[in-house]
Design a protein around this motif. Structure first.
Motif, short mmCIF file in Angstrom:
data_model
loop_
_atom_site.label_atom_id
_atom_site.label_comp_id
_atom_site.label_asym_id
_atom_site.label_seq_id
_atom_site.Cartn_x
_atom_site.Cartn_y
_atom_site.Cartn_z
N ALA A 302 -48.40 26.34 -25.02
CA ALA A 302 -47.31 26.69 -25.94
C ALA A 302 -46.32 27.57 -25.20
CB ALA A 302 -47.86 27.42 -27.16
N PHE A 303 -45.07 27.42 -25.53
CA PHE A 303 -44.01 28.24 -24.92
C PHE A 303 -43.29 28.99 -26.04
CE2 PHE A 303 -39.42 27.99 -23.18
CZ PHE A 303 -39.49 29.26 -22.65
N VAL A 304 -43.34 30.32 -25.98
CA VAL A 304 -42.61 31.14 -26.97
C VAL A 304 -41.34 31.67 -26.30
CG1 VAL A 304 -42.65 33.27 -28.33
CG2 VAL A 304 -44.68 31.81 -28.23
N GLN A 305 -40.21 31.38 -26.89
CA GLN A 305 -38.94 31.91 -26.38
C GLN A 305 -38.32 32.82 -27.44
OE1 GLN A 305 -37.07 31.62 -23.32
NE2 GLN A 305 -36.00 33.28 -24.39
N VAL A 306 -38.30 34.12 -27.12
CA VAL A 306 -37.59 35.08 -27.98
C VAL A 306 -36.18 35.21 -27.42
CG1 VAL A 306 -37.45 37.48 -28.74
CG2 VAL A 306 -39.69 36.37 -28.49
N ALA A 307 -35.17 34.95 -28.26
CA ALA A 307 -33.78 35.09 -27.82
C ALA A 307 -33.11 36.02 -28.83
CB ALA A 307 -33.10 33.73 -27.79
N TYR A 345 -39.27 28.90 -30.85
CA TYR A 345 -38.00 29.58 -30.57
C TYR A 345 -37.72 30.59 -31.67
CZ TYR A 345 -32.87 29.95 -30.87
OH TYR A 345 -31.58 30.41 -30.99
N LEU A 346 -37.47 31.84 -31.29
CA LEU A 346 -37.28 32.91 -32.26
C LEU A 346 -35.95 33.62 -31.98
CD1 LEU A 346 -40.91 34.09 -31.76
CD2 LEU A 346 -40.06 33.03 -33.86
N HIS A 347 -34.99 33.46 -32.86
CA HIS A 347 -33.69 34.11 -32.69
C HIS A 347 -33.72 35.44 -33.45
CE1 HIS A 347 -29.16 34.36 -33.47
NE2 HIS A 347 -29.29 34.40 -32.16
N HIS A 348 -34.46 36.39 -32.89
CA HIS A 348 -34.66 37.69 -33.54
C HIS A 348 -34.78 38.75 -32.45
CE1 HIS A 348 -35.77 35.93 -37.34
NE2 HIS A 348 -36.74 35.23 -36.79
N SER A 349 -34.66 40.01 -32.85
CA SER A 349 -35.14 41.06 -31.94
C SER A 349 -36.33 41.75 -32.62
CB SER A 349 -34.05 42.05 -31.57
OG SER A 349 -33.22 42.28 -32.66
N TYR A 350 -37.20 42.30 -31.80
CA TYR A 350 -38.45 42.87 -32.30
C TYR A 350 -38.63 44.30 -31.81
CZ TYR A 350 -39.62 38.04 -33.38
OH TYR A 350 -39.60 36.78 -33.88
#
Ligand code: G6P
Length: 485
Positions: A302-307, A345-350
């Motif tokens: 799995a590839f998680v991309q946080v942008a 793909y997650l278009h968020h900041s954490y």
């Protein structure tokens, strides 16, 4: 009351949020610079001059986290022409290999000068006689000389957080000479890499007649001054990330993330501001091809991309988001199955805790910038890798690549090369993984951000300066205190 140390940066280290009832609250912004400066600021009774992050009137100066914060107001037009325009649609792409074409508008330049003067004036009003001012980053390159005009008694340092472009690209800037002269108002100019400092010195030789010897420029002012130019690679608060990653919450959250992803054997991770300099499209292409060729497969990988959302009013950023979301959608459509997909793909900041958990959960971290001043995400991943079990794939076009011996270096333009490196990272034997990560951790845990800020300030204190009388109209520590008491 004035201050012995004043930091000037585009943004304040806090973000202003206005509630539905109109009440204003301040939250510490997650940026690395705050962490870097907080201890020195507290020890030095420092002040920080910057923009609160939204257009309109600025609040009165206030104290937070042991710092005196001095807001600079930017109108909606300033935000459009200075921040989104000249800073982020002219200087940013020009400094990053013109990956996106820089836009040159004369009214943006006018706004840049106008707003830089405002920051210089605010800093001039805050600094002690003979005090130190540390100016940060490309948004404020005219501040050193504007500030020196107002307060020749000050010791002025400037640090450039992003790459300094090669002469041949910098030459495009219609106001190149003014920018160089703006910077030369400082006593010390710091860059991330020695290559950036060398680029700057070439530009000085080309567009001024000033002598340059051993990394020092001598000005033609009366009295003459020395401007020292050097490299000071920035880092992170590595101990804090290490400790955070060891916390029971982060450990449990990392396990939960893997379980939520369907317990893949291999978890690849990308974390970036959604910026065209970060090479996210190149990375997604490489990963997509690996899935297409069954060199990676769901559900095993799995590839998680946080942008995280960034500069959303600038067209080049809007275009990147469109392109990326189209590409991710295609790959997931082609290679996903019900209940599982290759790219998350997650278009968020954490918050930092969640980031630490993601770093701990990942097996392979992909940092594939096309150009990057340093890249602190690479260092955060290393600092959070407390069990020495992760592999860092790192673009050779980052400042971090000069330091992080132990990473697998890649050229992000070479998609086949990047695929091979990702495959190598995924299949690397545990002994090699551990020995590489140990090497990386030794470096990142030693060269932390406290060492960076101390090193810069010590070098600034060492620069030889002519004796300059304090201007009669400079604010005095006692006088201005009485005035505000
Ligand atoms: C880069 C720059 C910083 C900037 C940050 C976030 O790291 O070097 O000066 O603050 O990006 O960008 P933003 O435009 O949101 O301030």
């Amino acid at each position: 009351m004035t201050h012995p140390l004043v930091v000037v940066a585009n943004r304040l280290p806090v973000d202003q949020t206005t509630g539905p009832d109109g009440s204003v609250t301040w939250q510490r912004s997650p940026g690395g610079l705050v962490t870097a400066m907080e201890p020195v600021m507290r020890d030095a009774d420092g002040a920080w001059v910057g923009w609160p992050g939204s257009p309109g009137d600025a609040p009165e100066p206030f104290d937070a986290d042991g710092m005196h914060l001095v807001p600079v107001a930017l109108s909606a037009a300033d935000v459009a022409d200075f921040y989104e325009g000249f800073a982020n649609d002219t200087l940013w792409p020009l400094s990053h290999d013109v990956i996106s074409p820089p836009v040159y508008h004369r009214h943006w330049w006018d706004a840049y000068r106008r707003v830089n003067r405002r920051y210089a004036q605010a800093a001039a009003a805050e600094a002690d006689p003979g005090g130190t001012v540390w100016v940060h980053d490309y948004q404020l390159q005219l501040v050193p000389s504007m500030l020196r005009e107002l307060r020749s008694d000050l010791r002025i340092g400037y640090f450039h957080h992003i790459p300094f472009p090669p002469l041949e690209l910098f030459a495009q800037l219609p106001w190149r000479r003014q920018v160089v002269e703006g910077l030369l108002g400082a006593d010390l100019l710091g860059f991330q890499r020695s290559g950036d400092a060398a680029n700057f010195l070439r530009v000085v030789r080309r567009w001024t007649d000033l002598p340059v010897r051993a990394g020092t420029v001598t000005t033609d002012t009366e009295p003459e001054r020395k401007v020292r130019v050097g490299s000071f690679p920035i880092s992170i608060d590595s101990r804090r990330f290490d400790e955070l990653a060891r916390s029971p919450w982060v450990r449990a959250r990392a396990a939960e993330i893997r379980a939520d992803l369907g317990s893949p054997e291999v978890l690849l991770l990308g974390v970036d501001r959604l910026d065209y300099t970060k090479g996210i499209l190149h990375r997604v292409k490489a990963v997509g091809e690996l899935f297409a060729e069954h060199r990676l497969e769901v559900p095993g990988a799995a590839f998680v991309q946080v942008a995280s959302p960034s500069r959303e009013n600038v067209e080049a950023y809007q275009q990147l988001r469109e392109d990326l979301e189209l590409q991710v959608g295609r790959i997931n459509g082609e290679h996903g199955r019900i209940g599982t997909q290759p790219i998350h793909y997650l278009h968020h900041s954490y918050p930092p805790e969640e980031m630490a958990a993601l770093y701990r959960a990942a097996d392979v971290m992909l940092v594939t910038s096309l150009r990057d001043g340093m890249n602190l995400v690479a260092k955060e991943f290393v600092a959070a890798n407390v069990d020495d079990a992760g592999v860092l794939v790192l673009s050779e076009f980052t400042g971090a690549a000069d330091e992080l011996n132990g990473a697998l270096l890649v050229n992000p333009h070479d998609i086949d090369g990047m695929k091979a490196a990702i495959e190598r990272a995924v299949t690397m034997d545990q002994r090699e993984v551990r020995s590489r990560m140990r090497r990386l951790r030794r470096r990142v845990l030693t060269d932390d951000v406290a060492r960076w800020s101390r090193g810069f300030l010590a070098a600034l204190a060492d620069v030889e300066r002519p004796e300059v009388p304090v201007p009669a109209d400079a604010p005095s520590r006692r006088g201005s205190h009485e005035a505000t008491a």
